[in-house]
Design a protein around this motif. Structure first.
Motif, PDB file in Angstrom:
ATOM      1  N   VAL A   1      16.310  -4.729  15.234  1.00 22.99           N
ATOM      2  CA  VAL A   1      15.198  -3.922  14.762  1.00 22.99           C
ATOM      3  C   VAL A   1      15.447  -3.594  13.293  1.00 22.99           C
ATOM      4  O   VAL A   1      16.541  -3.151  12.920  1.00 22.99           O
ATOM      5  CB  VAL A   1      15.073  -2.610  15.570  1.00 22.99           C
ATOM      6  N   VAL A   2      14.428  -3.823  12.461  1.00 23.90           N
ATOM      7  CA  VAL A   2      14.504  -3.523  11.034  1.00 23.90           C
ATOM      8  C   VAL A   2      13.786  -2.200  10.776  1.00 23.90           C
ATOM      9  O   VAL A   2      12.642  -2.022  11.193  1.00 23.90           O
ATOM     10  CB  VAL A   2      13.848  -4.635  10.181  1.00 23.90           C
ATOM     11  N   THR A   3      14.462  -1.293  10.081  1.00 21.55           N
ATOM     12  CA  THR A   3      13.868  -0.027   9.676  1.00 21.55           C
ATOM     13  C   THR A   3      13.938   0.065   8.159  1.00 21.55           C
ATOM     14  O   THR A   3      15.016  -0.040   7.574  1.00 21.55           O
ATOM     15  CB  THR A   3      14.612   1.168  10.307  1.00 21.55           C
ATOM     16  N   ILE A   4      12.779   0.242   7.530  1.00 19.67           N
ATOM     17  CA  ILE A   4      12.705   0.428   6.085  1.00 19.67           C
ATOM     18  C   ILE A   4      12.227   1.852   5.851  1.00 19.67           C
ATOM     19  O   ILE A   4      11.147   2.232   6.296  1.00 19.67           O
ATOM     20  CB  ILE A   4      11.735  -0.572   5.426  1.00 19.67           C
ATOM     21  N   GLU A   5      13.070   2.641   5.169  1.00 23.14           N
ATOM     22  CA  GLU A   5      12.723   4.027   4.871  1.00 23.14           C
ATOM     23  C   GLU A   5      12.508   4.183   3.367  1.00 23.14           C
ATOM     24  O   GLU A   5      13.260   3.628   2.570  1.00 23.14           O
ATOM     25  CB  GLU A   5      13.818   4.969   5.350  1.00 23.14           C
TER      26      GLU A   5
ATOM     27  N   LYS B   1       8.050   5.161   6.262  1.00 24.56           N
ATOM     28  CA  LYS B   1       8.857   4.367   7.185  1.00 24.56           C
ATOM     29  C   LYS B   1       8.066   3.188   7.748  1.00 24.56           C
ATOM     30  O   LYS B   1       6.892   3.324   8.078  1.00 24.56           O
ATOM     31  CB  LYS B   1       9.314   5.265   8.331  1.00 24.56           C
ATOM     32  N   ILE B   2       8.777   2.038   7.875  1.00 21.13           N
ATOM     33  CA  ILE B   2       8.228   0.840   8.501  1.00 21.13           C
ATOM     34  C   ILE B   2       9.311   0.314   9.444  1.00 21.13           C
ATOM     35  O   ILE B   2      10.454   0.150   9.033  1.00 21.13           O
ATOM     36  CB  ILE B   2       7.889  -0.238   7.451  1.00 21.13           C
ATOM     37  N   VAL B   3       8.948   0.074  10.699  1.00 20.19           N
ATOM     38  CA  VAL B   3       9.893  -0.460  11.680  1.00 20.19           C
ATOM     39  C   VAL B   3       9.276  -1.722  12.268  1.00 20.19           C
ATOM     40  O   VAL B   3       8.121  -1.703  12.696  1.00 20.19           O
ATOM     41  CB  VAL B   3      10.182   0.559  12.807  1.00 20.19           C
TER      42      VAL B   3
ATOM     43  N   LEU C   1       6.736 -11.619  13.398  1.00 17.27           N
ATOM     44  CA  LEU C   1       7.326 -10.286  13.456  1.00 17.27           C
ATOM     45  C   LEU C   1       6.285  -9.342  14.021  1.00 17.27           C
ATOM     46  O   LEU C   1       5.085  -9.546  13.864  1.00 17.27           O
ATOM     47  CB  LEU C   1       7.826  -9.813  12.091  1.00 17.27           C
ATOM     48  N   THR C   2       6.776  -8.325  14.717  1.00 15.87           N
ATOM     49  CA  THR C   2       5.899  -7.321  15.299  1.00 15.87           C
ATOM     50  C   THR C   2       6.256  -5.967  14.725  1.00 15.87           C
ATOM     51  O   THR C   2       7.407  -5.539  14.797  1.00 15.87           O
ATOM     52  CB  THR C   2       6.039  -7.288  16.841  1.00 15.87           C
ATOM     53  N   THR C   3       5.266  -5.328  14.134  1.00 16.73           N
ATOM     54  CA  THR C   3       5.470  -4.004  13.560  1.00 16.73           C
ATOM     55  C   THR C   3       5.428  -2.981  14.690  1.00 16.73           C
ATOM     56  O   THR C   3       4.475  -2.932  15.466  1.00 16.73           O
ATOM     57  CB  THR C   3       4.381  -3.687  12.513  1.00 16.73           C
ATOM     58  N   LYS C   4       6.477  -2.186  14.798  1.00 12.81           N
ATOM     59  CA  LYS C   4       6.587  -1.188  15.863  1.00 12.81           C
ATOM     60  C   LYS C   4       6.081   0.183  15.440  1.00 12.81           C
ATOM     61  O   LYS C   4       5.520   0.922  16.230  1.00 12.81           O
ATOM     62  CB  LYS C   4       8.051  -1.071  16.325  1.00 12.81           C
ATOM     63  N   GLU C   5       6.329   0.536  14.174  1.00 14.62           N
ATOM     64  CA  GLU C   5       5.965   1.887  13.707  1.00 14.62           C
ATOM     65  C   GLU C   5       5.719   1.854  12.207  1.00 14.62           C
ATOM     66  O   GLU C   5       6.434   1.183  11.465  1.00 14.62           O
ATOM     67  CB  GLU C   5       7.118   2.851  14.011  1.00 14.62           C
TER      68      GLU C   5
END
Length: 147
Positions: free
Chosen positions: A80-84, A70-72, A60-64
């Motif tokens: 794309v996985v977004t964890i808020e 926030k973790i994307v 997996l590659t962390t984008k943001e």
């Protein structure tokens, strides 16, 4: 074509900083989700997760990353996985997970249902570990192991 999104959310009775660390730190995450992680999640960094019920490791590659917010990341080239994270009070954090990307057709809908189930499990296991020290995932998916 419109994309489908898998979603899940839960409240955890812990400070947002502790919940954030439990997601980016593989040494904590292995208590509730993975069996091994190659490193901490950092923006732009590729890491690998291993799961107890599956062979191999998954990139997996962390984008943001916005600390405590926030973790994307991407682990499926089509999604794309977004964890808020939202801190409601000192010891009350809401986590919202959304995984978006597959097409809105029969295959995509089946994918979204499966991913929603997986993310709900991820959140329940995280809550059990952080609040009560229970490794809820242990043995839960042994039936899925490939022999």
């Amino acid at each position: 074509m419109e994309k489908v999104t898998a979603k899940a959310s839960i409240g955890i009775q812990k400070p947002v900083s502790e919940v954030f660390e439990a997601i980016i730190n593989p040494e904590i995450m292995r208590n509730y989700f993975i069996s091994k992680g190659s490193g901490r999640m950092e923006a732009g960094k590729e890491i690998f997760w291993s799961f107890p019920e599956f062979d191999g490791s998954y990139p997996l590659t962390t984008k943001e990353i916005i600390p405590n917010e926030k973790i994307v990341f991407v682990w499926d080239p089509e999604s794309v996985v977004t964890i808020e994270l939202q801190q409601l009070s000192e010891n009350n954090t809401v986590i919202k997970v959304a995984e978006e990307g597959h097409s809105n057709d029969e295959k995509g809908i089946k994918w979204a249902i499966g991913q929603t189930e997986g993310w709900a499990n991820f959140l329940a296991c995280m809550k059990a570990w952080l609040e009560y020290g229970i490794h809820l995932r242990k043995g839960a998916f042994d039936f899925m192991k490939t022999n």
